[in-house]
Design a protein around this motif. Structure first.
Motif, PDB file in Angstrom:
ATOM      1  N   UNK A  21       4.635 -20.234 -10.682  1.00  0.00           N
ATOM      2  CA  UNK A  21       3.330 -19.710 -11.641  1.00  0.00           C
ATOM      3  C   UNK A  21       4.364 -18.657 -12.548  1.00  0.00           C
ATOM      4  N   UNK A  22       4.396 -18.756 -13.635  1.00  0.00           N
ATOM      5  CA  UNK A  22       4.733 -17.944 -14.629  1.00  0.00           C
ATOM      6  C   UNK A  22       3.853 -16.773 -14.908  1.00  0.00           C
ATOM      7  N   UNK A  23       4.404 -15.636 -14.919  1.00  0.00           N
ATOM      8  CA  UNK A  23       3.525 -14.486 -15.106  1.00  0.00           C
ATOM      9  C   UNK A  23       2.473 -14.497 -13.937  1.00  0.00           C
ATOM     10  N   UNK A  24       2.865 -14.847 -12.750  1.00  0.00           N
ATOM     11  CA  UNK A  24       2.007 -14.725 -11.377  1.00  0.00           C
ATOM     12  C   UNK A  24       1.725 -13.474 -10.860  1.00  0.00           C
ATOM     13  N   UNK A  25       2.180 -12.300 -11.344  1.00  0.00           N
ATOM     14  CA  UNK A  25       2.172 -11.125 -10.778  1.00  0.00           C
ATOM     15  C   UNK A  25       0.937 -10.260 -11.240  1.00  0.00           C
ATOM     16  N   UNK A  26       0.123 -10.857 -12.282  1.00  0.00           N
ATOM     17  CA  UNK A  26      -1.079 -10.241 -12.664  1.00  0.00           C
ATOM     18  C   UNK A  26      -2.065 -10.946 -13.237  1.00  0.00           C
ATOM     19  N   UNK A  27      -3.249 -10.612 -13.574  1.00  0.00           N
ATOM     20  CA  UNK A  27      -4.180 -11.457 -14.115  1.00  0.00           C
ATOM     21  C   UNK A  27      -4.633 -12.754 -13.540  1.00  0.00           C
ATOM     22  N   UNK A  28      -4.842 -13.821 -14.495  1.00  0.00           N
ATOM     23  CA  UNK A  28      -5.262 -15.091 -13.889  1.00  0.00           C
ATOM     24  C   UNK A  28      -3.848 -15.785 -13.306  1.00  0.00           C
ATOM     25  N   UNK A  29      -2.697 -15.418 -13.747  1.00  0.00           N
ATOM     26  CA  UNK A  29      -1.759 -16.112 -12.964  1.00  0.00           C
ATOM     27  C   UNK A  29      -1.712 -15.571 -11.534  1.00  0.00           C
ATOM     28  N   UNK A  37      -1.455 -20.143  -2.545  1.00  0.00           N
ATOM     29  CA  UNK A  37      -0.677 -19.657  -1.258  1.00  0.00           C
ATOM     30  C   UNK A  37      -1.789 -19.834  -0.389  1.00  0.00           C
ATOM     31  N   UNK A  38      -3.071 -19.464  -0.468  1.00  0.00           N
ATOM     32  CA  UNK A  38      -4.038 -19.510   0.615  1.00  0.00           C
ATOM     33  C   UNK A  38      -4.150 -20.766   1.096  1.00  0.00           C
ATOM     34  N   UNK A  39      -4.044 -21.755   0.131  1.00  0.00           N
ATOM     35  CA  UNK A  39      -4.166 -23.248   0.518  1.00  0.00           C
ATOM     36  C   UNK A  39      -2.874 -23.846   1.053  1.00  0.00           C
ATOM     37  N   UNK A  40      -1.968 -23.171   1.386  1.00  0.00           N
ATOM     38  CA  UNK A  40      -0.694 -23.589   1.847  1.00  0.00           C
ATOM     39  C   UNK A  40       0.481 -23.941   1.086  1.00  0.00           C
ATOM     40  N   UNK A  41       0.551 -23.734  -0.213  1.00  0.00           N
ATOM     41  CA  UNK A  41       1.513 -23.857  -1.217  1.00  0.00           C
ATOM     42  C   UNK A  41       2.763 -22.973  -1.036  1.00  0.00           C
ATOM     43  N   UNK A  42       3.933 -23.598  -1.273  1.00  0.00           N
ATOM     44  CA  UNK A  42       4.958 -22.671  -1.365  1.00  0.00           C
ATOM     45  C   UNK A  42       5.141 -22.020  -2.898  1.00  0.00           C
ATOM     46  N   UNK A  43       4.721 -20.845  -3.132  1.00  0.00           N
ATOM     47  CA  UNK A  43       4.677 -20.327  -4.484  1.00  0.00           C
ATOM     48  C   UNK A  43       5.651 -19.386  -4.867  1.00  0.00           C
ATOM     49  N   UNK A  44       6.127 -19.845  -5.914  1.00  0.00           N
ATOM     50  CA  UNK A  44       7.182 -18.863  -6.616  1.00  0.00           C
ATOM     51  C   UNK A  44       6.274 -18.346  -7.797  1.00  0.00           C
ATOM     52  N   UNK A  57       3.524 -10.229  -4.850  1.00  0.00           N
ATOM     53  CA  UNK A  57       3.933 -11.138  -3.627  1.00  0.00           C
ATOM     54  C   UNK A  57       3.230 -10.223  -2.189  1.00  0.00           C
ATOM     55  N   UNK A  58       3.719  -8.940  -2.112  1.00  0.00           N
ATOM     56  CA  UNK A  58       3.459  -8.434  -0.845  1.00  0.00           C
ATOM     57  C   UNK A  58       1.642  -8.326  -0.748  1.00  0.00           C
ATOM     58  N   UNK A  59       0.951  -8.232  -1.760  1.00  0.00           N
ATOM     59  CA  UNK A  59      -0.508  -8.231  -1.859  1.00  0.00           C
ATOM     60  C   UNK A  59      -0.957  -9.624  -1.149  1.00  0.00           C
ATOM     61  N   UNK A  60      -0.319 -10.705  -1.733  1.00  0.00           N
ATOM     62  CA  UNK A  60      -0.897 -11.941  -1.236  1.00  0.00           C
ATOM     63  C   UNK A  60      -0.243 -12.014   0.309  1.00  0.00           C
ATOM     64  N   UNK A  61       0.655 -11.783   0.651  1.00  0.00           N
ATOM     65  CA  UNK A  61       1.211 -11.612   2.001  1.00  0.00           C
ATOM     66  C   UNK A  61       0.178 -10.907   2.980  1.00  0.00           C
ATOM     67  N   UNK A  62      -0.243  -9.770   2.349  1.00  0.00           N
ATOM     68  CA  UNK A  62      -1.257  -8.987   3.171  1.00  0.00           C
ATOM     69  C   UNK A  62      -2.488  -9.333   3.461  1.00  0.00           C
ATOM     70  N   UNK A  63      -2.844 -10.268   2.198  1.00  0.00           N
ATOM     71  CA  UNK A  63      -4.212 -11.115   2.345  1.00  0.00           C
ATOM     72  C   UNK A  63      -4.089 -12.359   3.172  1.00  0.00           C
ATOM     73  N   UNK A  64      -2.965 -13.052   3.068  1.00  0.00           N
ATOM     74  CA  UNK A  64      -2.842 -14.359   3.947  1.00  0.00           C
ATOM     75  C   UNK A  64      -1.356 -14.184   4.614  1.00  0.00           C
ATOM     76  N   UNK A  65      -1.629 -14.164   6.065  1.00  0.00           N
ATOM     77  CA  UNK A  65      -0.375 -13.813   7.072  1.00  0.00           C
ATOM     78  C   UNK A  65       0.630 -15.024   6.796  1.00  0.00           C
ATOM     79  N   UNK A  66       0.277 -16.105   6.514  1.00  0.00           N
ATOM     80  CA  UNK A  66       1.094 -17.735   6.508  1.00  0.00           C
ATOM     81  C   UNK A  66       1.454 -17.898   5.007  1.00  0.00           C
TER      82      UNK A  66
END
Length: 311
Positions: A21-29, A37-44, A57-66
């Protein structure tokens, strides 16, 4: 049959899939990356600011441990950076399922990329064109792989792309028209790529737009308007603007709905495609001009030095 009411709850399992996901750190990205990520994808998260990418990335990891989330440096305004990012992905990933070409700039003053291209066209279109071309052979043998490119309702702004003056060297620069041209190019690229993929691979190319989403870009666009416009917009804002997580739904549907077909364009279903649940929408007549699509493709290959493994 395609669902009429589609939400993030309808995103199927993404286990085993690699999404970039380009620009995946903010907004709709960010919202798109979070759901994948919540559905199990390996996300870059492919981002210009690595520190902000790590925070996301840390915010996503905090929300979804796996959650499996990585951060990759990518500056779409530099072809050298695009090539370096693509090389890293090629070295570290056996295959790529889902590049989401989301990052971009909006309504900038007349500036140029590192390589001398007008900033909005160079970043929003040429950077993603090059990245896709450098990664596409990693997708062609991957079942259900998709190239998702994010356009905008703003693709209707401005006249047709002036292929003889892409950098606005002889024309009077309009930041609104230049943005519109870059978003029109995103659609023309999608349609031409799909034509080249059809019948040759399971990979498809699709497009989406987020409507009026509450993001930094939309807030900037309003701030550039006259005072009277800003006052009027404040009154109608609730009718036209939706949260970023809603704006991400067209991207997520284009990326994951099993019923998606190559060459489709997804956007919100509501008034003026500003807000609402995602559905297939139509783009402007100019975007379907096959001769213009092919000319854009040839020029983009010449400017970036990137050729695609589909002709």
């Amino acid at each position: 049959m395609s669902r009429q009411r589609w939400t993030s709850d309808d995103v199927p399992s993404q286990h085993g899939r690699v999404a970039v996901v380009t620009g995946g750190n903010t907004g709709i990205g960010f919202e798109t990356a979070k759901v994948l990520a919540a559905r199990g994808a390996s996300v870059v998260l492919a981002v210009r600011d690595v520190d902000k990418g790590k925070q996301a990335a840390a915010r996503i990891a905090d929300a979804y441990a796996d959650a499996d989330v990585a951060v990759l440096h990518l500056d779409l305004a530099s072809l050298a950076s695009v090539r370096a990012a693509a090389a890293e992905l090629r070295d570290t990933r056996a295959g790529i399922d889902l590049p989401i070409n989301n990052a971009g700039v909006m309504y900038t003053p007349h500036m140029t990329t590192v390589d001398g291209f007008e900033l909005q066209f160079g970043t929003n279109h040429l950077g993603h064109f090059a990245l896709t071309g450098l990664l596409l052979d990693k997708m062609l043998r991957v079942p259900r792989s998709r190239v998702v490119t994010v356009s905008s309702a703003g693709h209707r702004q401005g006249g047709p792309i002036d292929f003889d003056d892409l950098d606005w060297k002889t024309s009077t620069y309009s930041r609104v028209a230049a943005y519109g041209h870059s978003k029109l190019a995103n659609l023309m690229f999608t349609y031409e790529l799909q034509r080249r993929l059809a019948g040759k691979s399971e990979t498809v190319a699709v497009a989406a737009h987020p409507g009026g989403s509450d993001t930094g870009g939309s807030r900037t666009s309003v701030s550039l308007q006259p005072v009277y416009f800003r006052a009027l917009f404040a009154l109608v804002r609730p009718l036209l603007i939706q949260p970023a997580e809603m704006g991400a739904l067209p991207l997520l549907r284009a990326a994951t709905d099993p019923d998606v077909q190559g060459g489709q364009y997804y956007g919100p279903a509501g008034f003026q495609e500003s807000k609402g649940l995602p559905k297939v929408v139509k783009s402007s007549a100019r975007s379907y001009d096959v001769a213009a699509q092919r000319r854009l493709w040839t020029i983009s290959e010449d400017l970036t030095g990137v050729t695609f493994p589909v002709r």
